[in-house]
Scaffold this motif. Structure first.
Motif, PDB file in Angstrom:
ATOM      1  N   HIS A 193      44.805   5.696   2.915  1.00  0.00           N
ATOM      2  CA  HIS A 193      45.991   5.120   2.264  1.00  0.00           C
ATOM      3  C   HIS A 193      46.736   4.220   3.255  1.00  0.00           C
ATOM      4  O   HIS A 193      46.961   4.608   4.395  1.00  0.00           O
ATOM      5  CB  HIS A 193      46.878   6.290   1.801  1.00  0.00           C
ATOM      6  N   ASP A 226      48.278   1.598  -1.598  1.00  0.00           N
ATOM      7  CA  ASP A 226      49.682   1.705  -1.960  1.00  0.00           C
ATOM      8  C   ASP A 226      50.127   0.281  -2.255  1.00  0.00           C
ATOM      9  O   ASP A 226      50.238  -0.550  -1.347  1.00  0.00           O
ATOM     10  CB  ASP A 226      50.499   2.307  -0.801  1.00  0.00           C
ATOM     11  N   TRP A 244      53.324  -1.128  -0.484  1.00  0.00           N
ATOM     12  CA  TRP A 244      53.177  -1.432   0.944  1.00  0.00           C
ATOM     13  C   TRP A 244      52.262  -2.625   1.161  1.00  0.00           C
ATOM     14  O   TRP A 244      52.387  -3.343   2.163  1.00  0.00           O
ATOM     15  CB  TRP A 244      52.703  -0.204   1.729  1.00  0.00           C
ATOM     16  N   HIS A 286      48.403   4.238  -5.241  1.00  0.00           N
ATOM     17  CA  HIS A 286      49.787   4.707  -5.204  1.00  0.00           C
ATOM     18  C   HIS A 286      50.619   3.658  -5.918  1.00  0.00           C
ATOM     19  O   HIS A 286      50.627   2.492  -5.526  1.00  0.00           O
ATOM     20  CB  HIS A 286      50.278   4.844  -3.749  1.00  0.00           C
ATOM     21  N   LYS A 318      54.024   2.424  -6.621  1.00  0.00           N
ATOM     22  CA  LYS A 318      55.290   2.575  -5.917  1.00  0.00           C
ATOM     23  C   LYS A 318      56.054   1.257  -5.978  1.00  0.00           C
ATOM     24  O   LYS A 318      55.449   0.189  -6.053  1.00  0.00           O
ATOM     25  CB  LYS A 318      54.965   2.960  -4.461  1.00  0.00           C
ATOM     26  N   GLU A 324      54.812   7.289  -6.638  1.00  0.00           N
ATOM     27  CA  GLU A 324      55.447   7.716  -5.394  1.00  0.00           C
ATOM     28  C   GLU A 324      56.811   7.039  -5.253  1.00  0.00           C
ATOM     29  O   GLU A 324      56.947   5.848  -5.511  1.00  0.00           O
ATOM     30  CB  GLU A 324      54.568   7.361  -4.195  1.00  0.00           C
ATOM     31  N   GLU A 354      59.632   6.759  -2.190  1.00  0.00           N
ATOM     32  CA  GLU A 354      60.008   7.115  -0.823  1.00  0.00           C
ATOM     33  C   GLU A 354      61.503   6.900  -0.619  1.00  0.00           C
ATOM     34  O   GLU A 354      62.151   7.658   0.076  1.00  0.00           O
ATOM     35  CB  GLU A 354      59.196   6.301   0.191  1.00  0.00           C
TER      36      GLU A 354
HETATM   37 MG    MG Z   1      52.116   5.671  -0.644  1.00  0.00          MG
END
Ligand code: MG
Length: 307
Positions: free
Chosen positions: A177, A220, A223, A246, A248, A279, A281
C-alpha cells in the motif's frame, strides 16, 4: 460481485476453454458472498482509531450495523490482533457479522539490506501463520521501505517477492500500500551526484520489479493524487495489478472535490478491481470517527458507480 465473466457464463457465452483454468479467485468469491445482501463495502479499521480501541467488540458490531461487510485490520502485533488472541478476535468479528478480509502489517525494519533479508522473511513467516489462522485473504504492507536509488528499489522488490511467496504458500495474497513518497524519483546509481538527471518514479520501479503472481498493489487513491499522479494512468498502465484499493479523500469521501471517484471506480473495475476499503485519516473537527465512517459508507452506497 457479478463480473463480466459471471454474466457471460450465465448467458452461456463463455466457452470451457475460455474459463480460467484452476481455482476461483478467493477475493472475488468472498466479495460476492458478502454482497448477497447489498454492496460489499469494506472499511480499513485504522479509520476508527481510539473510538474502536475503546471497545473492540462493540466497535466491530457498529461497523457492521453501518452496513460495512468487510474489514481490513490495522491492529496486529506480538502475535495478537487488537491485543486479543486470534481465536478470540475471530469470534468477535464473527459475532459482529463482519468478514475480516485483509490486514495491514509493517515489518520491523525500514531499511532493507542483504544482511537483514532473513530477519524480514522470518517476520513474514510468523505474520502469515497468524493471519492464516484468522483466515484473511490479503496481507498488506502499508509503510514504505527506504528507497533512494534503483539498486535499493531492486532489493526491496526481492524482499517483496519473497514475502509474496511466503504468503502464497499459505493461500494469502500479499500486497503493498502506497502513500505519496512512492511517487518521488529514485536516482540510478551511475547518476548519483549529477545535476538535473531525472530518475525513475519509485512506484514504477516497485511495480516493474515485483512478480505480479506474488505481489499486488493496494493503491491508496488519495495518496496517489497527493503524490501528483493520476490513479487512472496507473490502472491502465499496470492493468490487473490493483485488485484492491483504498478509497480515501482528504476527510469524508466526496467532500473535498479533489477526488473523481466515479472515474476511479469505472477505470479500476475495467482493470480488475475486486475489493476496496474506505479509509479516513483526517477526521473533520466536530465529528466522531464513527460519524465520518458512516458518511463515507452512505456516499458509496448511494453512488451508482459503485457495484
Ligand atoms: Mg490508505
Amino acid at each position: 460481485m457479478e463480473t463480466k465473466r459471471d454474466f457471460l457464463k450465465k448467458l452461456g457465452l463463455l466457452t470451457v476453454g475460455g474459463a480460467v483454468a484452476g481455482s476461483v479467485n478467493p477475493l472475488q468469491a468472498a466479495v460476492s458472498n458478502a454482497k448477497a445482501g447489498g454492496k460489499s463495502i469494506g472499511l480499513q479499521l485504522y479509520s476508527l482509531g481510539r473510538e474502536l480501541s475503546a471497545n473492540i467488540p462493540a466497535g466491530l458490531k457498529k461497523v457492521a450495523e453501518i452496513g460495512y461487510k468487510t474489514a481490513e485490520l490495522a491492529g496486529y502485533g506480538g502475535g495478537k490482533f487488537y491485543d486479543s488472541e486470534v481465536a478470540d478476535f475471530k469470534k468477535m468479528a464473527a459475532d459482529a457479522g463482519l468478514k475480516i478480509t485483509g490486514s495491514h502489517v509493517n515489518p520491523p525494519v525500514r531499511k532493507y539490506t542483504v544482511e537483514n533479508k532473513a530477519e524480514i522473511a522470518d517476520f513474514w513467516k510468523k505474520t502469515v501463520d497468524d493471519h492464516a489462522k484468522l483466515g484473511v485473504i490479503t496481507l498488506v504492507q502499508p509503510g514504505m521501505p527506504s528507497v533512494e536509488s534503483n539498486d535499493e528499489a531492486k532489493l526491496v522488490c526481492e524482499v517483496f517477492n519473497n514475502a509474496g511467496e511466503i504468503a502464497k504458500a499459505a493461500g494469502i495474497k500479499w500486497g503493498y500500500h502506497n502513500h505519496s513518497g512512492e511517487f518521488q524519483k529514485a536516482v540510478k546509481d551511475d547518476d548519483k551526484g549529477k545535476r538535473g538527471v531525472q530518475g525513475d518514479i519509485i512506484y514504477d520501479l516497485l511495480l516493474n520489479g515485483t512478480d505480479p503472481k506474488l505481489v499486488f498493489f493496494e493503491m491508496d487513491v488519495y495518496w496517489t493524487v497527493m503524490g501528483q499522479q493520476d490513479p487512472l494512468y496507473y490502472f491502465d498502465k499496470y492493468a490487473g495489478r490493483f485488485p484492491v484499493l483504498h478509497i480515501k479523500d482528504r476527510s469524508v469521501l466526496g467532500q473535498s472535490g479533489m477526488m473523481n471517484f466515479e472515474n476511479i471506480f469505472n477505470r479500476a473495475y475495467k482493470n480488475g478491481l475486486d475489493e476496496f476499503y474506505v479509509e479516513i485519516e483526517g477526521i473533520k473537527t466536530g465529528m466522531t470517527q464513527f460519524e465520518g465512517v458512516k458518511q463515507c459508507f452512505d456516499y458509496l452506497n448511494n453512488a451508482s458507480f459503485v457495484k
